[in-house]
Design an enzyme around this catalytic site. Structure first.
Site, mmCIF file in Angstrom:
data_model
loop_
_atom_site.group_PDB
_atom_site.id
_atom_site.type_symbol
_atom_site.label_atom_id
_atom_site.label_comp_id
_atom_site.label_asym_id
_atom_site.label_seq_id
_atom_site.Cartn_x
_atom_site.Cartn_y
_atom_site.Cartn_z
ATOM 1 N N TYR A 13 29.687 -40.747 9.603
ATOM 2 C CA TYR A 13 29.729 -39.257 9.195
ATOM 3 C C TYR A 13 28.893 -39.683 7.235
ATOM 4 O O TYR A 13 29.067 -38.832 6.736
ATOM 5 C CB TYR A 13 31.241 -38.820 9.188
ATOM 6 C CG TYR A 13 31.112 -37.676 8.171
ATOM 7 C CD1 TYR A 13 30.481 -36.572 7.932
ATOM 8 C CD2 TYR A 13 32.211 -37.497 6.884
ATOM 9 C CE1 TYR A 13 29.990 -35.107 7.021
ATOM 10 C CE2 TYR A 13 31.984 -36.609 6.237
ATOM 11 C CZ TYR A 13 31.283 -35.029 6.344
ATOM 12 O OH TYR A 13 32.116 -34.088 5.018
ATOM 13 N N SER A 17 30.185 -35.930 -0.002
ATOM 14 C CA SER A 17 31.863 -36.041 0.187
ATOM 15 C C SER A 17 32.464 -37.299 -0.020
ATOM 16 O O SER A 17 31.915 -38.297 -0.292
ATOM 17 C CB SER A 17 32.101 -36.164 2.556
ATOM 18 O OG SER A 17 32.955 -36.682 2.603
#
Length: 344
Positions: free
Chosen positions: A152, A127
């Site tokens: 995350y 990501s």
């Protein structure tokens, strides 16, 4: 050629599976069908896939160690594309264990399966969040990413480290893909663009964080899928990525539009497409968020001859058309895009 797609009922997993089937691959999909967002949308995606004879599916959580072990006993995969993960930055603030179970423990289970199988290539989703509050732009895979600002992001960075160690130790050809703010038809309801469209058509206010002073490298789903498919058959060998200073058969790529867009302009395009005005509630920056994302995609272009180029107007046009049709919202049928401008 047989491909395992984890997270096959998810947004990116669904589109990738559809593309691979169209390209003649056999695809085995797994997904835990979590209720993080509307499960009915996940079932609807699977409904679109299930009639293809080259597609098989089983409900399976990556965190299920015995189940993943059995999966690799039952199948011999040529390629593995890991798209299964607990997503979302803000959700990680209140549900940290979901991220550790899925993104860390589950990923190790998958790596163990790869270690004991003769796979040709492991591709996994990372990501843009790993760049944290990086101020050097555009973001390059050679940049330091040692200071994640959300759990995350920390789990995604951990995936990269774990994948590299397995690639180094066991010779597994591995590629990580840092996705930048993916959007498009069949998208995730927890994403801002989805929430914006839903709120605007329902005449409800939208929350605009950092008072609208945000920029995102929004990347259309078809461009993401094209990048994944091209990278899948570009199998890394040792010393293929000098930027990472690694001898392993390991590679990282950004897949982003290489064109940051201001959040308020993003909303403006949606308003034009819906022919409605948004009721905006301006709020401060949320914990874990970053003000800007911007992908350097030179490596992607050099190695696989591709860079995302779908305009924001064209991508949002396709999303709004899908949203209105899927949810039965009356909409303009005569919208068109000319020179990246919305015509009504």
């Amino acid at each position: 050629m047989k491909v395992l797609v984890t997270g096959a009922a998810g947004f990116i997993g669904f589109h990738l599976t559809k593309r691979l089937l169209n390209d003649g691959y056999q695809v085995h999909g797994i997904d835990n069908l979590s209720d993080y967002y509307d499960v009915n949308l996940k079932y609807a995606r699977l409904e679109k896939l299930k009639h293809d004879r080259d597609f098989s599916f089983q409900r399976l959580d990556l965190a299920n160690r015995d189940g993943i072990l059995q999966l690799f006993r039952d199948h011999q995969f040529n390629y593995i594309v890991n798209l299964a993960a607990q997503a979302g930055v803000r959700y990680s603030l209140t549900n940290p264990h979901a991220y550790i179970d899925s993104n860390i423990a589950g990923f190790v289970n998958l790596l163990e399966g790869c270690r004991n199988s003769n796979i040709q290539h492991l591709i996994f989703a990372s990501s843009s969040s790993v760049y944290g509050a990086n101020t050097k732009i555009p973001f390059s895979v050679g940049d330091s990413v040692d200071h994640p600002i959300s759990l995350y992001a920390a789990t995604k960075k951990s995936n990269e480290l774990l994948a590299h160690s397995y690639s180094h130790l066991y010779g597994i050809p591995t590629t990580g893909l840092r996705f930048f703010t993916v959007y498009g038809a069949w998208g995730r309801p927890d994403m801002a663009y989805f929430k914006f469209v839903k709120a605007i058509v329902e005449d409800k206010p939208i929350e605009v964080y950092n008072f609208g002073k945000m920029q995102r490298d929004f990347t259309f789903i078809d461009d993401i899928i094209e990048g994944v498919v091209r990278v899948m058959t570009k199998i890394p060998t040792a010393n293929t990525d000098p930027a990472l200073n690694s001898k392993a058969a390991y590679k990282l790529y950004n897949i982003g539009n290489n064109n940051p867009v201001e959040l308020l302009h993003f909303i403006e395009v949606i308003e034009q497409l819906l022919n409605r005005s948004a009721i905006k509630t301006f709020l401060p920056m949320q914990p874990g968020d970053v003000p800007l994302t911007y992908a350097d995609v030179d490596d992607l272009m050099q190695d696989v001859g591709f860079k995302p180029e779908t305009s924001l107007e064209e991508g949002l046009f396709q999303f709004v058309q899908w949203y209105c049709e899927y949810y039965g919202v009356p909409h303009q049928n005569n919208l068109s895009i000319v020179d990246n401008k919305v015509l009504i």
